[in-house]
Scaffold this motif. Structure first.
Motif, PDB file in Angstrom:
ATOM      1  N   SER A  68       0.846  -1.196   0.000  1.00  0.00           N
ATOM      2  CA  SER A  68       0.000   0.000   0.000  1.00  0.00           C
ATOM      3  C   SER A  68       0.881   1.244   0.000  1.00  0.00           C
ATOM      4  O   SER A  68       2.086   1.173   0.241  1.00  0.00           O
ATOM      5  N   ASN A  69       0.230   2.374  -0.279  1.00  0.00           N
ATOM      6  CA  ASN A  69       0.896   3.667  -0.171  1.00  0.00           C
ATOM      7  C   ASN A  69      -0.038   4.599   0.602  1.00  0.00           C
ATOM      8  O   ASN A  69      -0.993   4.135   1.225  1.00  0.00           O
ATOM      9  N   ASP A  70       0.194   5.873   0.547  1.00  0.00           N
ATOM     10  CA  ASP A  70      -0.625   6.826   1.299  1.00  0.00           C
ATOM     11  C   ASP A  70      -2.073   6.860   0.841  1.00  0.00           C
ATOM     12  O   ASP A  70      -2.942   7.352   1.561  1.00  0.00           O
ATOM     13  N   PHE A  71      -2.360   6.346  -0.336  1.00  0.00           N
ATOM     14  CA  PHE A  71      -3.712   6.406  -0.889  1.00  0.00           C
ATOM     15  C   PHE A  71      -4.467   5.085  -0.789  1.00  0.00           C
ATOM     16  O   PHE A  71      -5.597   4.993  -1.209  1.00  0.00           O
ATOM     17  N   GLY A  72      -3.827   4.050  -0.281  1.00  0.00           N
ATOM     18  CA  GLY A  72      -4.503   2.758  -0.137  1.00  0.00           C
ATOM     19  C   GLY A  72      -3.706   1.615  -0.733  1.00  0.00           C
ATOM     20  O   GLY A  72      -2.516   1.743  -1.031  1.00  0.00           O
ATOM     21  N   ILE A  75      -1.269  -3.256  -4.422  1.00  0.00           N
ATOM     22  CA  ILE A  75      -1.296  -4.598  -4.991  1.00  0.00           C
ATOM     23  C   ILE A  75      -1.780  -5.593  -3.948  1.00  0.00           C
ATOM     24  O   ILE A  75      -1.438  -5.497  -2.777  1.00  0.00           O
ATOM     25  N   SER A  76      -2.605  -6.521  -4.403  1.00  0.00           N
ATOM     26  CA  SER A  76      -3.013  -7.690  -3.621  1.00  0.00           C
ATOM     27  C   SER A  76      -2.932  -8.863  -4.587  1.00  0.00           C
ATOM     28  O   SER A  76      -3.611  -8.855  -5.604  1.00  0.00           O
ATOM     29  N   ASP A 107      -5.411 -11.744  -8.605  1.00  0.00           N
ATOM     30  CA  ASP A 107      -5.166 -10.346  -8.255  1.00  0.00           C
ATOM     31  C   ASP A 107      -6.428  -9.714  -7.693  1.00  0.00           C
ATOM     32  O   ASP A 107      -7.534 -10.089  -8.075  1.00  0.00           O
ATOM     33  N   GLY A 108      -6.251  -8.708  -6.853  1.00  0.00           N
ATOM     34  CA  GLY A 108      -7.375  -7.951  -6.308  1.00  0.00           C
ATOM     35  C   GLY A 108      -7.847  -8.558  -4.993  1.00  0.00           C
ATOM     36  O   GLY A 108      -8.087  -9.758  -4.920  1.00  0.00           O
TER      37      GLY A 108
END
Length: 169
Positions: A68-72, A75-76, A107-108
């Motif tokens: 994740s990053n600052d926005f959510g 990758i999953s 993915d997802g």
């Protein structure tokens, strides 16, 4: 000593060269690469956040990647992979060297969560997911990709897999 680098290490003997190496990283709530299941043959701790686990040929493992990053979530992904033998064809995937026979790639997060539930369902009937038929994981991927529920893995299907495996050359 073989001079080729392998995920930041040098291969010391032929035995290590026959293994499939997976780099696991854990930076809480930022980058989380972990195994959902698998029996590894070797482990090397690189630092507080990274380690390399190595699998013998024909071993099956589930490799989960989340970041994740600052926005959510960025990758999953979950990959269920069969470790390959030397000179066997393989597919490359990040953090796995040299690569493997990919049995499932999802993915997802909603689909990854469903794949994790399928793994839980195999364990619920008393079977280690490592020992489940590789075809089951391919089936799970196909069904989830098409938006359907996978058929359950039963003790009867597992017994059939064990019989088939004994008769294979």
């Amino acid at each position: 000593m073989i001079g080729s680098p392998l995920l930041g290490q040098t291969v010391l003997d032929g035995a290590t060269a026959t293994l499939t190496h997976v780099e696991l990283t854990w930076h809480e709530k930022r980058i989380e690469h972990w195994l959902r299941f698998g029996r590894y043959a070797e482990e090397k701790i690189l630092d507080r956040h990274r380690r390399i686990v190595s699998f013998a040929p024909d071993s099956i493992f589930a490799f989960v990647r989340w970041a994740s990053n600052d926005f959510g979530t960025v990758i999953s992904r979950i990959d269920i992979v069969r470790a390959i033998a030397p000179a066997e064809p393989y597919t490359t995937l990040p953090f796995v060297r040299p690569g493997g026979d990919i049995l499932l790639r999802i993915d997802g997060w909603p689909k990854v969560e469903r794949a994790l539930r399928a793994i839980d369902a195999v364990q619920a009937v008393g079977i280690d997911p490592v020992d489940a038929a590789p075809d089951h994981w391919r089936h799970v991927q196909s069904r989830l990709t098409a938006g359907y529920e996978p058929r359950p893995y039963t003790r009867e299907r597992h017994a059939a897999w064990l019989l088939r495996r004994r008769t294979e050359p």
